[in-house]
Design a protein around this motif. Structure first.
Motif, PDB file in Angstrom:
ATOM      1  N   THR A 271       0.843  -1.193   0.000  1.00 17.28           N
ATOM      2  CA  THR A 271       0.000   0.000   0.000  1.00 17.28           C
ATOM      3  C   THR A 271       0.886   1.252   0.000  1.00 17.28           C
ATOM      4  OG1 THR A 271      -1.712  -1.180   1.240  1.00 17.28           O
ATOM      5  CG2 THR A 271      -1.823   1.242   1.228  1.00 17.28           C
ATOM      6  N   ALA A 272       0.509   2.225  -0.826  1.00 18.17           N
ATOM      7  CA  ALA A 272       1.297   3.463  -0.900  1.00 18.17           C
ATOM      8  C   ALA A 272       1.138   4.267   0.388  1.00 18.17           C
ATOM      9  CB  ALA A 272       0.880   4.306  -2.093  1.00 18.17           C
ATOM     10  N   VAL A 273       2.274   4.720   0.931  1.00 17.42           N
ATOM     11  CA  VAL A 273       2.311   5.567   2.139  1.00 17.42           C
ATOM     12  C   VAL A 273       3.056   6.852   1.774  1.00 17.42           C
ATOM     13  CG1 VAL A 273       3.063   5.771   4.516  1.00 17.42           C
ATOM     14  CG2 VAL A 273       2.323   3.543   3.627  1.00 17.42           C
ATOM     15  N   THR A 274       2.482   7.979   2.169  1.00 14.02           N
ATOM     16  CA  THR A 274       3.148   9.276   1.928  1.00 14.02           C
ATOM     17  C   THR A 274       3.715   9.800   3.234  1.00 14.02           C
ATOM     18  OG1 THR A 274       1.686   9.825   0.083  1.00 14.02           O
ATOM     19  CG2 THR A 274       2.852  11.671   1.135  1.00 14.02           C
ATOM     20  N   PHE A 275       5.011  10.038   3.200  1.00 14.46           N
ATOM     21  CA  PHE A 275       5.693  10.647   4.351  1.00 14.46           C
ATOM     22  C   PHE A 275       5.843  12.151   4.073  1.00 14.46           C
ATOM     23  CE2 PHE A 275       7.248   6.237   4.367  1.00 14.46           C
ATOM     24  CZ  PHE A 275       6.827   5.852   5.628  1.00 14.46           C
ATOM     25  N   LYS A 276       5.478  12.948   5.078  1.00 20.12           N
ATOM     26  CA  LYS A 276       5.557  14.406   4.942  1.00 20.12           C
ATOM     27  C   LYS A 276       6.502  14.969   6.001  1.00 20.12           C
ATOM     28  CE  LYS A 276       2.716  18.615   5.053  1.00 20.12           C
ATOM     29  NZ  LYS A 276       1.333  19.151   5.250  1.00 20.12           N
ATOM     30  N   ALA A 277       7.540  15.632   5.519  1.00 13.99           N
ATOM     31  CA  ALA A 277       8.486  16.300   6.424  1.00 13.99           C
ATOM     32  C   ALA A 277       8.199  17.793   6.416  1.00 13.99           C
ATOM     33  CB  ALA A 277       9.923  16.053   5.989  1.00 13.99           C
ATOM     34  N   LYS A 278       8.142  18.389   7.591  1.00 14.32           N
ATOM     35  CA  LYS A 278       7.963  19.843   7.703  1.00 14.32           C
ATOM     36  C   LYS A 278       9.179  20.425   8.404  1.00 14.32           C
ATOM     37  CE  LYS A 278       4.571  23.403   8.785  1.00 14.32           C
ATOM     38  NZ  LYS A 278       4.364  23.747   7.375  1.00 14.32           N
ATOM     39  N   VAL A 279       9.813  21.404   7.740  1.00  8.24           N
ATOM     40  CA  VAL A 279      11.019  22.033   8.296  1.00  8.24           C
ATOM     41  C   VAL A 279      10.674  23.460   8.698  1.00  8.24           C
ATOM     42  CG1 VAL A 279      13.435  22.603   7.922  1.00  8.24           C
ATOM     43  CG2 VAL A 279      12.426  20.607   6.775  1.00  8.24           C
ATOM     44  N   VAL A 280      10.893  23.787   9.976  1.00  8.82           N
ATOM     45  CA  VAL A 280      10.572  25.111  10.517  1.00  8.82           C
ATOM     46  C   VAL A 280      11.860  25.753  11.014  1.00  8.82           C
ATOM     47  CG1 VAL A 280       9.283  26.391  12.256  1.00  8.82           C
ATOM     48  CG2 VAL A 280       8.260  24.384  11.174  1.00  8.82           C
ATOM     49  N   ALA A 281      12.080  27.031  10.642  1.00  2.00           N
ATOM     50  CA  ALA A 281      13.263  27.780  11.104  1.00  2.00           C
ATOM     51  C   ALA A 281      12.912  28.573  12.349  1.00  2.00           C
ATOM     52  CB  ALA A 281      13.761  28.720  10.012  1.00  2.00           C
ATOM     53  N   ALA A 282      13.854  28.617  13.305  1.00  5.21           N
ATOM     54  CA  ALA A 282      13.629  29.368  14.541  1.00  5.21           C
ATOM     55  C   ALA A 282      13.468  30.859  14.272  1.00  5.21           C
ATOM     56  CB  ALA A 282      14.793  29.140  15.506  1.00  5.21           C
ATOM     57  N   SER A 283      14.037  31.329  13.146  1.00  2.26           N
ATOM     58  CA  SER A 283      13.972  32.753  12.813  1.00  2.26           C
ATOM     59  C   SER A 283      12.628  33.159  12.236  1.00  2.26           C
ATOM     60  CB  SER A 283      15.070  33.102  11.806  1.00  2.26           C
ATOM     61  OG  SER A 283      14.892  32.366  10.609  1.00  2.26           O
ATOM     62  N   GLY A 284      11.791  32.174  11.910  1.00  7.00           N
ATOM     63  CA  GLY A 284      10.501  32.485  11.328  1.00  7.00           C
ATOM     64  C   GLY A 284      10.504  32.518   9.819  1.00  7.00           C
ATOM     65  N   THR A 285      11.658  32.354   9.194  1.00  6.03           N
ATOM     66  CA  THR A 285      11.728  32.303   7.736  1.00  6.03           C
ATOM     67  C   THR A 285      11.401  30.896   7.259  1.00  6.03           C
ATOM     68  OG1 THR A 285      14.099  31.863   7.860  1.00  6.03           O
ATOM     69  CG2 THR A 285      13.433  34.164   7.610  1.00  6.03           C
ATOM     70  N   THR A 286      11.164  30.752   5.960  1.00  5.87           N
ATOM     71  CA  THR A 286      10.822  29.447   5.396  1.00  5.87           C
ATOM     72  C   THR A 286      12.053  28.823   4.741  1.00  5.87           C
ATOM     73  OG1 THR A 286       8.559  30.184   4.998  1.00  5.87           O
ATOM     74  CG2 THR A 286       9.313  28.222   3.810  1.00  5.87           C
ATOM     75  N   PRO A 287      12.516  27.693   5.256  1.00  3.45           N
ATOM     76  CA  PRO A 287      13.703  27.063   4.670  1.00  3.45           C
ATOM     77  C   PRO A 287      13.440  26.572   3.250  1.00  3.45           C
ATOM     78  CG  PRO A 287      13.281  26.252   6.893  1.00  3.45           C
ATOM     79  CD  PRO A 287      12.066  27.008   6.464  1.00  3.45           C
ATOM     80  N   THR A 288      14.499  26.476   2.492  1.00  7.27           N
ATOM     81  CA  THR A 288      14.458  25.890   1.147  1.00  7.27           C
ATOM     82  C   THR A 288      15.460  24.746   1.095  1.00  7.27           C
ATOM     83  OG1 THR A 288      16.126  27.433   0.347  1.00  7.27           O
ATOM     84  CG2 THR A 288      13.822  28.095   0.084  1.00  7.27           C
ATOM     85  N   GLY A 289      15.417  23.957   0.024  1.00  4.58           N
ATOM     86  CA  GLY A 289      16.362  22.861  -0.128  1.00  4.58           C
ATOM     87  C   GLY A 289      15.657  21.515  -0.213  1.00  4.58           C
ATOM     88  N   THR A 290      16.361  20.454   0.166  1.00  2.23           N
ATOM     89  CA  THR A 290      15.807  19.098   0.037  1.00  2.23           C
ATOM     90  C   THR A 290      15.831  18.359   1.360  1.00  2.23           C
ATOM     91  OG1 THR A 290      17.974  18.206  -0.575  1.00  2.23           O
ATOM     92  CG2 THR A 290      16.529  18.925  -2.372  1.00  2.23           C
ATOM     93  N   VAL A 291      14.979  17.365   1.450  1.00  2.00           N
ATOM     94  CA  VAL A 291      14.904  16.488   2.625  1.00  2.00           C
ATOM     95  C   VAL A 291      15.158  15.052   2.164  1.00  2.00           C
ATOM     96  CG1 VAL A 291      13.405  15.564   4.430  1.00  2.00           C
ATOM     97  CG2 VAL A 291      13.284  18.003   3.828  1.00  2.00           C
ATOM     98  N   THR A 292      16.035  14.369   2.871  1.00  2.00           N
ATOM     99  CA  THR A 292      16.294  12.956   2.600  1.00  2.00           C
ATOM    100  C   THR A 292      15.511  12.105   3.605  1.00  2.00           C
ATOM    101  OG1 THR A 292      18.497  13.444   1.744  1.00  2.00           O
ATOM    102  CG2 THR A 292      18.064  11.164   2.434  1.00  2.00           C
TER     103      THR A 292
END
Length: 316
Positions: A271-292
């Motif tokens: 069965t397909a499972v979707t994993f969702k990663a949420k990255v939050v910066a302490a400064s309040g900005t929105t991070p960019t880049g990739t998640v492994t």
């Protein structure tokens, strides 16, 4: 025969001298008569042989003595807001003049001074930037004529300034707001006006208007790394430009927190499972880049962060 005794010399009713007769004559010298017209009489006091007698009045006119006025400045050229002391010296062959001196900038009176020992002074810090024709005018007195000094060309330059810049937070983290404050100080008295440009190297970050000699600029957009911040005062009609020494501002990487959620847990094989990663910066900005994404130590895929700071991986 020859009378003996004394003669009183009077200016009007005022006794100005008493001299003994010698061979029937008495002489009196003075240099203290004020300017104007005087009625001088000689009164013989008599002796045991001769009666008193008075001369007819002699009309003596005392002309005012001529004067000469010289002017000097304590600083020439001077700077804007700098105090300059002007000294007027009034001389005369008839004695030491008394009275007042008016100091003028062109035709405009800028101050007065009272003579003491023939010298009067006036201090000012109100001369505008430019060239000024300063004269000292002696008003004269009962005994001395008026006189005006030769003009002194007083040059007032724009004042030098010094600029310093400080940071509200150094080192800072990416996304944090940092306020840079510039203080502009004149070499003379007074408060500098105008604008300050804040620069990161050769790049302009922004400008701010001075208030009370200070200007501030806030930014949260400095990228991580080392930055050379300078504040450049733009100058004005009265104050020269100046640039601060460089401030080394360090911006560290922002701290992040990553959370992981599953779309189906427990799931079944295949069965397909979707994993969702949420990255939050302490400064309040929105991070960019990739998640492994990893299963233990094994990488099972990567995802690119979206504008909300989320990355997903779907696997069966």
């Amino acid at each position: 025969s020859t009378p003996t005794g004394t003669v009183n010399f009077l200016d009007g009713t005022t006794l100005i001298g008493t001299v003994a007769l010698t061979g029937g004559s008495a002489s009196f010298a003075t240099h203290t008569l004020a300017g104007g017209s005087h009625s001088i009489t000689a009164h013989y006091s008599g002796d045991s042989t001769y009666n008193v007698s008075s001369s007819a009045a002699l009309a003596e006119t005392i002309n005012k003595a001529t004067s000469a006025t010289a002017l000097t400045a304590s600083a020439n050229p001077s700077s804007f807001d700098q105090t300059v002391n002007f000294t007027a010296k009034v001389t005369s062959s008839g004695g030491i003049p008394a009275g007042t001196v008016t100091f003028k900038n062109g035709a405009t009176a800028i101050g007065t001074g009272t003579l003491g020992g023939g010298v009067a002074t006036f201090a000012t810090s109100a001369l505008a930037v430019g060239s000024h024709s300063i004269t000292a005018v002696y008003a004269g007195s009962v005994d001395f004529d008026t006189s005006t000094s030769p003009a002194v060309s007083e040059v007032t330059d724009a004042a030098k300034t010094t600029t310093k810049v400080v940071s509200s937070l150094n080192p800072s983290k990416f996304g944090q707001s940092v306020t840079f404050t510039a203080t502009v100080t004149p070499a003379t008295s007074g408060t500098v006006t105008g604008t300050v440009t804040f620069k990161n190297g050769a790049t302009t970050l922004g400008t701010a208007t001075l208030s009370g000699g200070k200007a501030s600029f806030a930014t949260a957009t400095l990228p991580a790394g080392a930055h050379s911040i300078t504040a450049v005062y733009g100058g004005s009609a009265d104050y020269l430009t100046s640039t601060s020494a460089a401030l080394s501002q360090t911006v560290d990487l922002a701290t992040t927190t990553t959370t992981l959620a599953s779309s189906l847990n427990p799931s079944t094989h295949g069965t397909a499972v979707t994993f969702k990663a949420k990255v939050v910066a302490a400064s309040g900005t929105t991070p960019t880049g990739t998640v492994t994404f990893k299963d233990g130590t094994t990488s099972i895929g990567t995802g690119t962060l979206n504008s909300a700071g989320d990355a997903t991986l779907t696997t069966s």
